[in-house]
Design a protein around this motif. Structure first.
Motif, PDB file in Angstrom:
ATOM      1  N   ILE A 171      17.398  59.008  11.672  1.00 22.33           N
ATOM      2  CA  ILE A 171      16.678  58.173  10.706  1.00 22.33           C
ATOM      3  C   ILE A 171      16.045  56.971  11.406  1.00 22.33           C
ATOM      4  CG2 ILE A 171      16.979  56.643   8.716  1.00 22.33           C
ATOM      5  CD1 ILE A 171      19.143  58.592   7.719  1.00 22.33           C
ATOM      6  N   VAL A 172      16.787  56.359  12.329  1.00 20.99           N
ATOM      7  CA  VAL A 172      16.272  55.188  13.044  1.00 20.99           C
ATOM      8  C   VAL A 172      15.085  55.567  13.913  1.00 20.99           C
ATOM      9  CG1 VAL A 172      16.772  53.481  14.830  1.00 20.99           C
ATOM     10  CG2 VAL A 172      18.452  53.925  13.032  1.00 20.99           C
ATOM     11  N   ASN A 173      15.226  56.615  14.731  1.00 19.34           N
ATOM     12  CA  ASN A 173      14.122  56.936  15.645  1.00 19.34           C
ATOM     13  C   ASN A 173      12.927  57.477  14.879  1.00 19.34           C
ATOM     14  OD1 ASN A 173      13.288  59.856  16.433  1.00 19.34           O
ATOM     15  ND2 ASN A 173      15.494  60.059  16.276  1.00 19.34           N
ATOM     16  N   SER A 174      13.175  58.169  13.756  1.00 19.70           N
ATOM     17  CA  SER A 174      12.068  58.676  12.942  1.00 19.70           C
ATOM     18  C   SER A 174      11.329  57.529  12.267  1.00 19.70           C
ATOM     19  CB  SER A 174      12.596  59.652  11.886  1.00 19.70           C
ATOM     20  OG  SER A 174      13.140  60.804  12.501  1.00 19.70           O
ATOM     21  N   SER A 175      12.059  56.505  11.840  1.00 17.55           N
ATOM     22  CA  SER A 175      11.425  55.331  11.235  1.00 17.55           C
ATOM     23  C   SER A 175      10.573  54.590  12.254  1.00 17.55           C
ATOM     24  CB  SER A 175      12.495  54.397  10.666  1.00 17.55           C
ATOM     25  OG  SER A 175      13.234  55.039   9.648  1.00 17.55           O
ATOM     26  N   ALA A 176      11.111  54.416  13.464  1.00 19.21           N
ATOM     27  CA  ALA A 176      10.345  53.743  14.516  1.00 19.21           C
ATOM     28  C   ALA A 176       9.094  54.539  14.864  1.00 19.21           C
ATOM     29  CB  ALA A 176      11.223  53.562  15.754  1.00 19.21           C
ATOM     30  N   PHE A 177       9.239  55.843  14.972  1.00 12.82           N
ATOM     31  CA  PHE A 177       8.113  56.727  15.282  1.00 12.82           C
ATOM     32  C   PHE A 177       7.036  56.625  14.196  1.00 12.82           C
ATOM     33  CE2 PHE A 177       6.083  60.934  14.882  1.00 12.82           C
ATOM     34  CZ  PHE A 177       5.630  61.143  16.185  1.00 12.82           C
ATOM     35  N   ALA A 178       7.453  56.702  12.928  1.00 16.97           N
ATOM     36  CA  ALA A 178       6.510  56.687  11.812  1.00 16.97           C
ATOM     37  C   ALA A 178       5.785  55.345  11.715  1.00 16.97           C
ATOM     38  CB  ALA A 178       7.241  56.996  10.512  1.00 16.97           C
ATOM     39  N   LEU A 179       6.521  54.254  11.824  1.00 17.85           N
ATOM     40  CA  LEU A 179       5.904  52.937  11.709  1.00 17.85           C
ATOM     41  C   LEU A 179       4.955  52.659  12.877  1.00 17.85           C
ATOM     42  CD1 LEU A 179       8.985  50.890  10.460  1.00 17.85           C
ATOM     43  CD2 LEU A 179       6.967  51.563   9.127  1.00 17.85           C
ATOM     44  N   THR A 180       5.309  53.134  14.052  1.00 17.88           N
ATOM     45  CA  THR A 180       4.425  52.973  15.210  1.00 17.88           C
ATOM     46  C   THR A 180       3.087  53.654  14.967  1.00 17.88           C
ATOM     47  OG1 THR A 180       6.297  52.847  16.744  1.00 17.88           O
ATOM     48  CG2 THR A 180       4.171  53.457  17.675  1.00 17.88           C
ATOM     49  N   HIS A 181       3.090  54.747  14.213  1.00 14.76           N
ATOM     50  CA  HIS A 181       1.865  55.507  13.976  1.00 14.76           C
ATOM     51  C   HIS A 181       0.955  54.885  12.911  1.00 14.76           C
ATOM     52  CE1 HIS A 181       3.541  58.511  16.619  1.00 14.76           C
ATOM     53  NE2 HIS A 181       2.400  59.162  16.560  1.00 14.76           N
ATOM     54  N   ILE A 182       1.359  53.755  12.323  1.00 10.84           N
ATOM     55  CA  ILE A 182       0.440  53.025  11.451  1.00 10.84           C
ATOM     56  C   ILE A 182      -0.755  52.519  12.257  1.00 10.84           C
ATOM     57  CG2 ILE A 182       0.174  50.934  10.022  1.00 10.84           C
ATOM     58  CD1 ILE A 182       3.050  51.297   9.101  1.00 10.84           C
ATOM     59  N   SER A 183      -0.550  52.296  13.551  1.00 11.22           N
ATOM     60  CA  SER A 183      -1.671  51.857  14.388  1.00 11.22           C
ATOM     61  C   SER A 183      -2.691  52.971  14.578  1.00 11.22           C
ATOM     62  CB  SER A 183      -1.163  51.380  15.755  1.00 11.22           C
ATOM     63  OG  SER A 183      -0.482  52.421  16.442  1.00 11.22           O
ATOM     64  N   HIS A 184      -2.266  54.232  14.448  1.00 13.80           N
ATOM     65  CA  HIS A 184      -3.191  55.358  14.562  1.00 13.80           C
ATOM     66  C   HIS A 184      -3.950  55.570  13.254  1.00 13.80           C
ATOM     67  CE1 HIS A 184      -1.743  56.921  18.486  1.00 13.80           C
ATOM     68  NE2 HIS A 184      -0.623  56.325  18.116  1.00 13.80           N
ATOM     69  N   PHE A 185      -3.256  55.374  12.150  1.00 16.45           N
ATOM     70  CA  PHE A 185      -3.893  55.427  10.837  1.00 16.45           C
ATOM     71  C   PHE A 185      -3.101  54.567   9.874  1.00 16.45           C
ATOM     72  CE2 PHE A 185      -4.090  56.932   6.491  1.00 16.45           C
ATOM     73  CZ  PHE A 185      -5.455  56.880   6.265  1.00 16.45           C
ATOM     74  N   GLY A 186      -3.820  53.757   9.127  1.00 22.61           N
ATOM     75  CA  GLY A 186      -3.184  52.851   8.164  1.00 22.61           C
ATOM     76  C   GLY A 186      -3.870  51.516   8.252  1.00 22.61           C
ATOM     77  N   VAL A 187      -3.647  50.820   9.367  1.00 23.95           N
ATOM     78  CA  VAL A 187      -4.444  49.642   9.699  1.00 23.95           C
ATOM     79  C   VAL A 187      -5.670  50.172  10.435  1.00 23.95           C
ATOM     80  CG1 VAL A 187      -4.532  47.449  10.932  1.00 23.95           C
ATOM     81  CG2 VAL A 187      -2.386  48.213   9.887  1.00 23.95           C
ATOM     82  N   VAL A 188      -6.820  50.207   9.727  1.00 24.65           N
ATOM     83  CA  VAL A 188      -7.998  50.903  10.250  1.00 24.65           C
ATOM     84  C   VAL A 188      -9.119  49.918  10.560  1.00 24.65           C
ATOM     85  CG1 VAL A 188      -7.417  53.033   9.035  1.00 24.65           C
ATOM     86  CG2 VAL A 188      -8.889  51.348   7.921  1.00 24.65           C
ATOM     87  N   PHE A 189      -9.947  50.295  11.521  1.00 26.37           N
ATOM     88  CA  PHE A 189     -11.101  49.475  11.906  1.00 26.37           C
ATOM     89  C   PHE A 189     -12.362  50.245  11.537  1.00 26.37           C
ATOM     90  CE2 PHE A 189     -14.190  47.674  14.937  1.00 26.37           C
ATOM     91  CZ  PHE A 189     -13.996  46.325  14.684  1.00 26.37           C
ATOM     92  N   ILE A 190     -13.015  49.794  10.456  1.00 28.74           N
ATOM     93  CA  ILE A 190     -14.190  50.486   9.928  1.00 28.74           C
ATOM     94  C   ILE A 190     -15.277  49.467   9.642  1.00 28.74           C
ATOM     95  CG2 ILE A 190     -15.080  51.957   8.083  1.00 28.74           C
ATOM     96  CD1 ILE A 190     -12.253  52.991   7.654  1.00 28.74           C
ATOM     97  N   HIS A 191     -16.496  49.781  10.091  1.00 30.62           N
ATOM     98  CA  HIS A 191     -17.651  48.906   9.866  1.00 30.62           C
ATOM     99  C   HIS A 191     -17.372  47.491  10.376  1.00 30.62           C
ATOM    100  CE1 HIS A 191     -19.151  52.262   7.645  1.00 30.62           C
ATOM    101  NE2 HIS A 191     -18.301  52.102   6.635  1.00 30.62           N
ATOM    102  N   ASN A 192     -16.751  47.450  11.568  1.00 30.51           N
ATOM    103  CA  ASN A 192     -16.493  46.190  12.275  1.00 30.51           C
ATOM    104  C   ASN A 192     -15.547  45.246  11.530  1.00 30.51           C
ATOM    105  OD1 ASN A 192     -18.131  46.725  14.586  1.00 30.51           O
ATOM    106  ND2 ASN A 192     -19.944  46.311  13.319  1.00 30.51           N
ATOM    107  N   LYS A 193     -14.653  45.812  10.723  1.00 28.16           N
ATOM    108  CA  LYS A 193     -13.637  44.978  10.091  1.00 28.16           C
ATOM    109  C   LYS A 193     -12.365  45.791   9.884  1.00 28.16           C
ATOM    110  CE  LYS A 193     -15.076  45.815   5.290  1.00 28.16           C
ATOM    111  NZ  LYS A 193     -15.469  45.178   4.013  1.00 28.16           N
TER     112      LYS A 193
END
Length: 247
Positions: A171-193
């Motif tokens: 559960i711990v390593n899966s949570s760390a893995f999942a939260l780390t992947h917010i940088s791949h999708f979730g917090v997104v950079f679109i149209h220069n913002k």
């Protein structure tokens, strides 16, 4: 005595949850920042570097006994390597289907946003698309599966498992893995913002969490970290195929 650690590290760490937490902090936080920067600048060279560092961590910290303990060994059940591949591929295509049903080809579709980093020319012909797909597939099926599995399902999981057991460590390593992947999708950079897609991000994080559990089960059932790597490679193959041919 912690036989898993190299002699030097025994003076500083025990092979326990404290080591796992330190590794998450010193690897995942810089990785998160680097991925966000890469999404904004289009320069992804640092991502390969962080995956290489992730893959090296077990070899830097662990003795031969420790590397065996985290699954760097021959599989006990080779049949599970095939099962792991099929499971990873099916799960990846399911995540494509879910994203397509909910969000079509918009940036709120996780594969759609990740796919923009591939810079596929709109008018690319079939031959060039195939060549580009093969190159991206080879990269995607090697660098991140090896680096992330040796790190997350390898040394991080095993160090936590030594303190809190296999179930909670997963559960711990899966949570760390999942939260780390917010940088791949979730917090997104679109149209220069920068934007945050709240509901798609939650779905994506849950997807990455359950994929991490699947990677762990593949390691456990096969008796080797190779099971997790193959499952992860198949997932990436399905994602890249979806981006090139289904979106």
């Amino acid at each position: 005595m912690d036989k898993e650690l190299r002699q030097f590290w025994k003076r500083i760490f025990g092979f326990n949850w404290k080591l796992g937490l330190v590794l998450i902090l010193i690897v995942c936080i810089p990785r998160f920042i680097l991925v966000l920067d890469a999404n904004a600048t289009g320069s992804y060279g640092a991502i390969g570097l962080i995956m290489t560092i992730s893959a090296m961590v077990p070899f830097l910290f662990l003795s031969k006994h420790g590397r065996t303990a985290i699954g760097i060994t021959k599989p006990r059940k080779y049949s599970w390597l095939i099962i792991a591949f099929v499971c990873g591929l099916v799960a990846s295509l399911f995540l494509y289907w879910l994203g397509h049903i909910l969000y079509g080809n918009s940036y709120e579709n996780w594969y759609g946003y990740i796919g923009k980093s591939y810079n596929i020319p709109p008018a690319i012909n079939h031959h060039d698309r195939t060549i580009m797909f093969i190159m991206m597939a080879i990269t995607g099926m090697t660098f991140s599966p090896i680096g992330e599995e040796l790190f997350f399902r390898g040394i991080v999981h095993s160090s936590f498992a030594k303190s809190i057991g296999e179930k909670y460590a997963s559960i711990v390593n899966s949570s760390a893995f999942a939260l780390t992947h917010i940088s791949h999708f979730g917090v997104v950079f679109i149209h220069n913002k920068w934007e945050l897609f709240t509901i798609p991000t939650i779905i994506w994080v849950l997807g990455m969490f359950f994929m991490s559990i699947l990677f762990f089960l593949s390691r456990k059932q096969s008796g080797s970290i190779l099971g997790a790597i193959i499952c992860h490679s198949a997932f990436n193959l399905g994602m890249i195929f979806s981006i090139f041919y289904l979106l």
